[in-house]
Design a protein around this motif. Structure first.
Motif, PDB file in Angstrom:
ATOM      1  N   LEU A   1       0.808  -1.292  -0.050  1.00 35.66           N
ATOM      2  CA  LEU A   1      -0.024  -0.020   0.088  1.00 35.66           C
ATOM      3  C   LEU A   1       0.818   1.227  -0.044  1.00 35.66           C
ATOM      4  N   GLU A   2       1.730   1.409   0.790  1.00 37.03           N
ATOM      5  CA  GLU A   2       2.776   2.476   0.849  1.00 37.03           C
ATOM      6  C   GLU A   2       3.460   2.894  -0.550  1.00 37.03           C
ATOM      7  N   ILE A   3       3.997   1.419  -0.942  1.00 40.72           N
ATOM      8  CA  ILE A   3       4.621   1.697  -2.346  1.00 40.72           C
ATOM      9  C   ILE A   3       3.732   2.238  -3.363  1.00 40.72           C
ATOM     10  N   LEU A   4       2.467   1.556  -3.470  1.00 39.85           N
ATOM     11  CA  LEU A   4       1.441   2.152  -4.511  1.00 39.85           C
ATOM     12  C   LEU A   4       1.002   3.469  -4.302  1.00 39.85           C
ATOM     13  N   SER A   5       0.925   3.942  -2.935  1.00 41.45           N
ATOM     14  CA  SER A   5       0.499   5.249  -2.878  1.00 41.45           C
ATOM     15  C   SER A   5       1.450   6.537  -2.894  1.00 41.45           C
ATOM     16  N   ASP A   6       2.435   5.946  -2.404  1.00 37.67           N
ATOM     17  CA  ASP A   6       3.656   7.194  -1.997  1.00 37.67           C
ATOM     18  C   ASP A   6       4.854   7.055  -2.931  1.00 37.67           C
ATOM     19  N   ASN A   7       5.020   5.829  -3.911  1.00 39.05           N
ATOM     20  CA  ASN A   7       6.366   5.287  -4.344  1.00 39.05           C
ATOM     21  C   ASN A   7       7.390   5.468  -3.698  1.00 39.05           C
ATOM     22  N   GLN A   8       7.023   5.011  -2.554  1.00 39.15           N
ATOM     23  CA  GLN A   8       8.186   4.952  -1.302  1.00 39.15           C
ATOM     24  C   GLN A   8       8.234   3.838  -0.362  1.00 39.15           C
ATOM     25  N   VAL A   9       9.161   3.710   0.295  1.00 41.43           N
ATOM     26  CA  VAL A   9       9.390   2.433   1.173  1.00 41.43           C
ATOM     27  C   VAL A   9      10.273   2.850   2.346  1.00 41.43           C
ATOM     28  N   THR A  10       9.978   2.279   3.570  1.00 34.78           N
ATOM     29  CA  THR A  10      10.779   2.531   4.543  1.00 34.78           C
ATOM     30  C   THR A  10      11.680   1.422   4.941  1.00 34.78           C
ATOM     31  N   ILE A  11      13.056   1.430   4.950  1.00 38.49           N
ATOM     32  CA  ILE A  11      13.772   0.443   5.638  1.00 38.49           C
ATOM     33  C   ILE A  11      14.399   0.797   6.967  1.00 38.49           C
TER      34      ILE A  11
END
Length: 304
Positions: A152-162
């Motif tokens: 969901l985060e990837i599809l909504s904001d084109n970002q990911v948290t490591i």
């Protein structure tokens, strides 16, 4: 994004040049997904060409194709990133041997990017601007709901948290294509982030043109008969109706056997190319295939 089609007609022409025959609704939703920067969610039976859309799009736009093949048990480490634990252990042992055992410094070093193994999603987010890839998330229905939530985060904001590195955001969002064979329902929260299209079996005329392009060795009479046969197979109650991929395989197989027209012997010998379940094959071997073939030949004679 640069070099994207400027209209629906240009989108259809782009796919056509790459030998993918898209109908108007598919060309429309694909154009809108590119124009709006939204993921494209493709649903349909296996073998209708969903995965091929992403492949053709990458080739037509001259973009890298990054494919995440989904399966049961797929987790973040396989889809996004993981740490190179073997290399980290070696680094720790070397630090201990040299006496450099400052904990904070060691932690910072072993969780640096040089020990990071990038998996498909992270590769897509870190692509060079101007060359944003096509990210194909194939057969999402094979995963579980936890993996959907991760997306969901990837599809909504084109970002990911490591956790060890922070948030990584795409400078230029990838073109995302998600496919599912509908073996289970995908959650609405994920679908809302996408543009949706159901990819259906093609009508006879379009399927015939597909065969002409993908199996050029098949003569006109054979191509027309086998497409007519497959179209009628999809109207009866089979466990798994043949997709376009099977139609193309069947055309190529019959060509290899030097067939110039369909006959009962060729059908019986090659049903395993077209159908993948024994119950379906047995049903046609009881005489139903001859009945369908006779019907196809009568219709083609009437049309001519």
């Amino acid at each position: 994004m640069k070099n994207l089609p400027a209209s629906i007609d240009e989108t259809a022409a782009l796919l056509d040049r790459a030998d993918y025959l898209a109908d108007r609704p598919l060309a429309t939703v694909l154009f809108l997904a590119l124009k709006m920067g939204r993921p494209l969610f493709l649903e349909g039976e296996a073998g209708v060409g969903k995965t091929e859309i992403a492949k053709v799009l990458a080739a037509a736009l001259d973009r890298p194709l990054i494919r995440l093949q989904c399966y049961e048990g797929l987790d973040v480490s396989s889809a996004l990133y993981e740490w190179n634990y073997a290399a980290q252990m070696i680094e720790i042992r070397l630090a201990e041997a040299s006496g450099d055992t400052a904990r904070d410094a060691m932690r910072s070093e072993i969780f640096s990017e040089r020990f990071l193994i990038r998996r498909p999603i992270l590769q897509a987010l870190e692509a060079v601007p101007g060359r944003a890839p096509v990210l194909l998330i194939d057969e999402l229905d094979r995963t579980d709901e936890a993996f959907e939530a991760f997306l969901l985060e990837i599809l909504s904001d084109n970002q990911v948290t490591i956790p060890e590195l922070g948030t990584i955001r795409a400078e230029e969002p990838p073109i995302v294509v998600i496919t599912t064979n509908r073996t289970r329902e995908i959650h609405d929260a994920l679908k809302r982030r996408c543009l949706y299209h159901w990819v259906d079996y093609p009508q006879a005329g379009r399927e015939l043109e597909i065969v002409r392009r993908k199996a050029p060795g098949a003569n006109a009479a054979l191509a027309a008969e086998l497409v007519g046969f497959v179209q009628k197979l999809r109207q009866i109650d089979l466990f798994k109706a043949p997709g376009v991929a099977e139609t193309i395989d069947w055309a190529n197989a019959l060509t290899e056997l030097n067939a110039v027209a369909l006959d009962p012997a060729h059908i019986s010998d090659t049903l395993g190319v077209l159908l993948k379940y024994q119950d379906d094959i047995q049903r046609l071997e009881t005489g139903e295939s001859r009945k369908i073939l006779d019907e196809v030949k009568r219709e083609l004679q009437s049309a001519s």
